[in-house]
Design a protein around this motif. Structure first.
Motif, PDB file in Angstrom:
ATOM      1  N   ASP A 156       0.833  -1.206   0.000  1.00 45.83           N
ATOM      2  CA  ASP A 156       0.000   0.000   0.000  1.00 45.83           C
ATOM      3  C   ASP A 156       0.868   1.257   0.000  1.00 45.83           C
ATOM      4  OD1 ASP A 156      -2.240  -1.583   0.034  1.00 45.83           O
ATOM      5  OD2 ASP A 156      -2.572  -1.375   2.204  1.00 45.83           O
ATOM      6  N   LYS A 157       1.934   1.225   0.786  1.00 47.76           N
ATOM      7  CA  LYS A 157       2.830   2.383   0.831  1.00 47.76           C
ATOM      8  C   LYS A 157       3.506   2.592  -0.516  1.00 47.76           C
ATOM      9  CE  LYS A 157       3.929   2.398   5.731  1.00 47.76           C
ATOM     10  NZ  LYS A 157       4.988   2.315   6.725  1.00 47.76           N
ATOM     11  N   MET A 158       3.944   1.514  -1.160  1.00 46.76           N
ATOM     12  CA  MET A 158       4.586   1.624  -2.468  1.00 46.76           C
ATOM     13  C   MET A 158       3.609   2.156  -3.510  1.00 46.76           C
ATOM     14  SD  MET A 158       7.736   1.149  -2.747  1.00 46.76           S
ATOM     15  CE  MET A 158       8.049   0.858  -4.461  1.00 46.76           C
ATOM     16  N   ALA A 159       2.372   1.688  -3.485  1.00 49.64           N
ATOM     17  CA  ALA A 159       1.373   2.153  -4.449  1.00 49.64           C
ATOM     18  C   ALA A 159       1.135   3.651  -4.276  1.00 49.64           C
ATOM     19  CB  ALA A 159       0.063   1.383  -4.266  1.00 49.64           C
ATOM     20  N   LYS A 160       1.034   4.112  -3.041  1.00 49.87           N
ATOM     21  CA  LYS A 160       0.855   5.549  -2.779  1.00 49.87           C
ATOM     22  C   LYS A 160       2.046   6.339  -3.298  1.00 49.87           C
ATOM     23  CE  LYS A 160      -1.925   6.278   1.314  1.00 49.87           C
ATOM     24  NZ  LYS A 160      -1.901   6.617   2.714  1.00 49.87           N
ATOM     25  N   PHE A 161       3.246   5.834  -3.020  1.00 47.34           N
ATOM     26  CA  PHE A 161       4.449   6.527  -3.444  1.00 47.34           C
ATOM     27  C   PHE A 161       4.507   6.633  -4.972  1.00 47.34           C
ATOM     28  CE2 PHE A 161       8.799   6.131  -5.032  1.00 47.34           C
ATOM     29  CZ  PHE A 161       9.333   7.327  -4.567  1.00 47.34           C
ATOM     30  N   LEU A 162       4.223   5.519  -5.678  1.00 47.01           N
ATOM     31  CA  LEU A 162       4.266   5.526  -7.135  1.00 47.01           C
ATOM     32  C   LEU A 162       3.253   6.499  -7.723  1.00 47.01           C
ATOM     33  CD1 LEU A 162       4.799   1.754  -7.950  1.00 47.01           C
ATOM     34  CD2 LEU A 162       6.342   3.641  -8.448  1.00 47.01           C
ATOM     35  N   LYS A 163       2.059   6.524  -7.154  1.00 49.83           N
ATOM     36  CA  LYS A 163       1.019   7.430  -7.650  1.00 49.83           C
ATOM     37  C   LYS A 163       1.460   8.884  -7.477  1.00 49.83           C
ATOM     38  CE  LYS A 163      -3.817   8.617  -7.163  1.00 49.83           C
ATOM     39  NZ  LYS A 163      -4.989   8.562  -6.321  1.00 49.83           N
ATOM     40  N   ALA A 164       1.956   9.215  -6.281  1.00 53.96           N
ATOM     41  CA  ALA A 164       2.406  10.587  -6.020  1.00 53.96           C
ATOM     42  C   ALA A 164       3.585  10.945  -6.928  1.00 53.96           C
ATOM     43  CB  ALA A 164       2.786  10.743  -4.557  1.00 53.96           C
ATOM     44  N   SER A 165       4.487  10.004  -7.138  1.00 54.64           N
ATOM     45  CA  SER A 165       5.651  10.242  -7.972  1.00 54.64           C
ATOM     46  C   SER A 165       5.247  10.499  -9.426  1.00 54.64           C
ATOM     47  CB  SER A 165       6.589   9.043  -7.880  1.00 54.64           C
ATOM     48  OG  SER A 165       7.726   9.243  -8.662  1.00 54.64           O
ATOM     49  N   GLU A 166       4.318   9.705  -9.948  1.00 56.41           N
ATOM     50  CA  GLU A 166       3.863   9.898 -11.323  1.00 56.41           C
ATOM     51  C   GLU A 166       3.150  11.233 -11.484  1.00 56.41           C
ATOM     52  OE1 GLU A 166       1.552   6.413 -12.101  1.00 56.41           O
ATOM     53  OE2 GLU A 166       3.324   5.159 -12.399  1.00 56.41           O
ATOM     54  N   GLU A 167       2.365  11.623 -10.505  1.00 51.31           N
ATOM     55  CA  GLU A 167       1.687  12.928 -10.560  1.00 51.31           C
ATOM     56  C   GLU A 167       2.706  14.057 -10.577  1.00 51.31           C
ATOM     57  OE1 GLU A 167      -0.939  12.944  -7.215  1.00 51.31           O
ATOM     58  OE2 GLU A 167      -2.391  11.624  -8.174  1.00 51.31           O
ATOM     59  N   ASN A 168       3.716  13.936  -9.756  1.00 53.16           N
ATOM     60  CA  ASN A 168       4.746  14.973  -9.707  1.00 53.16           C
ATOM     61  C   ASN A 168       5.496  15.062 -11.034  1.00 53.16           C
ATOM     62  OD1 ASN A 168       4.132  15.624  -7.077  1.00 53.16           O
ATOM     63  ND2 ASN A 168       5.755  14.363  -6.187  1.00 53.16           N
ATOM     64  N   LEU A 169       5.840  13.918 -11.612  1.00 56.13           N
ATOM     65  CA  LEU A 169       6.553  13.911 -12.887  1.00 56.13           C
ATOM     66  C   LEU A 169       5.711  14.504 -14.003  1.00 56.13           C
ATOM     67  CD1 LEU A 169       8.469  10.525 -12.906  1.00 56.13           C
ATOM     68  CD2 LEU A 169       9.434  12.803 -13.091  1.00 56.13           C
ATOM     69  N   SER A 170       4.423  14.156 -14.056  1.00 58.47           N
ATOM     70  CA  SER A 170       3.574  14.674 -15.134  1.00 58.47           C
ATOM     71  C   SER A 170       3.397  16.187 -15.011  1.00 58.47           C
ATOM     72  CB  SER A 170       2.216  13.968 -15.162  1.00 58.47           C
ATOM     73  OG  SER A 170       1.500  14.269 -13.979  1.00 58.47           O
ATOM     74  N   SER A 171       3.241  16.699 -13.809  1.00 59.71           N
ATOM     75  CA  SER A 171       3.097  18.152 -13.655  1.00 59.71           C
ATOM     76  C   SER A 171       4.419  18.843 -13.981  1.00 59.71           C
ATOM     77  CB  SER A 171       2.623  18.515 -12.249  1.00 59.71           C
ATOM     78  OG  SER A 171       3.619  18.220 -11.305  1.00 59.71           O
ATOM     79  N   LEU A 172       5.528  18.225 -13.659  1.00 60.11           N
ATOM     80  CA  LEU A 172       6.837  18.793 -13.994  1.00 60.11           C
ATOM     81  C   LEU A 172       7.038  18.847 -15.498  1.00 60.11           C
ATOM     82  CD1 LEU A 172       9.550  19.777 -12.824  1.00 60.11           C
ATOM     83  CD2 LEU A 172      10.350  17.434 -13.029  1.00 60.11           C
ATOM     84  N   LYS A 173       6.672  17.772 -16.192  1.00 61.08           N
ATOM     85  CA  LYS A 173       6.797  17.734 -17.656  1.00 61.08           C
ATOM     86  C   LYS A 173       5.919  18.800 -18.296  1.00 61.08           C
ATOM     87  CE  LYS A 173       8.095  13.026 -18.789  1.00 61.08           C
ATOM     88  NZ  LYS A 173       7.642  11.757 -19.359  1.00 61.08           N
TER      89      LYS A 173
END
Length: 149
Positions: free
Chosen positions: A117-134
């Protein structure tokens, strides 16, 4: 006259610095009481404990190259069973005291989330951050879909 290492003597505070206090010893010599040797408790400012002109009892810790190291807290006689106040401090608030109980051995510790569950949360937050950065950097660089003028 030089004072012996290990002896207790009366001295007069002649100067105070941010790292300790200078004490005039019998015979005209001067020694330093380091801030860590002023009191049993934490000393933030030496001025809170000593004033210039105070007569204090100090213990000579060492003497090297004409420099005399002194201690006020080691000059205080304590009963045999009593140790320093550092070992008698209560544990800090909100922390588990590792000396008193081991939270892992009781089996009562249960994590609120499992690792997946912690990994899934981390991956989701990480992907959101990357997409907004791009999204933000592509428009500034004039990448795909950027205006051309």
């Amino acid at each position: 006259m030089s004072v012996e290492v290990g002896s207790k003597v009366q001295g007069k505070v002649t100067g105070i610095t941010n790292f300790g206090a200078f004490v005039e010893l019998p015979g005209g010599s001067t020694g330093l009481v380091h801030i860590s040797e002023v009191a049993e408790s934490y000393v933030k400012d030496v001025n809170d404990h000593l004033k210039i002109g105070d007569l204090i009892e100090v213990k000579v810790i060492s003497e090297k190259d004409g420099k005399t190291a002194l201690s006020i807290k080691k000059a205080i006689d304590r009963p045999e069973g009593q140790s320093s106040s550092y070992s008698q401090r209560p544990p800090r608030q909100g922390r588990v005291d590792s000396r008193s109980k081991d939270f892992r051995s009781k089996g009562s510790f249960k994590p609120k989330e499992n690792f997946e569950d912690k990994m899934a949360k981390f991956l989701k937050a990480s992907e959101e951050n990357l997409s907004s950065l791009k999204r933000n950097t592509e428009t500034k660089r004039g990448g795909r879909g950027g205006r051309r003028g």
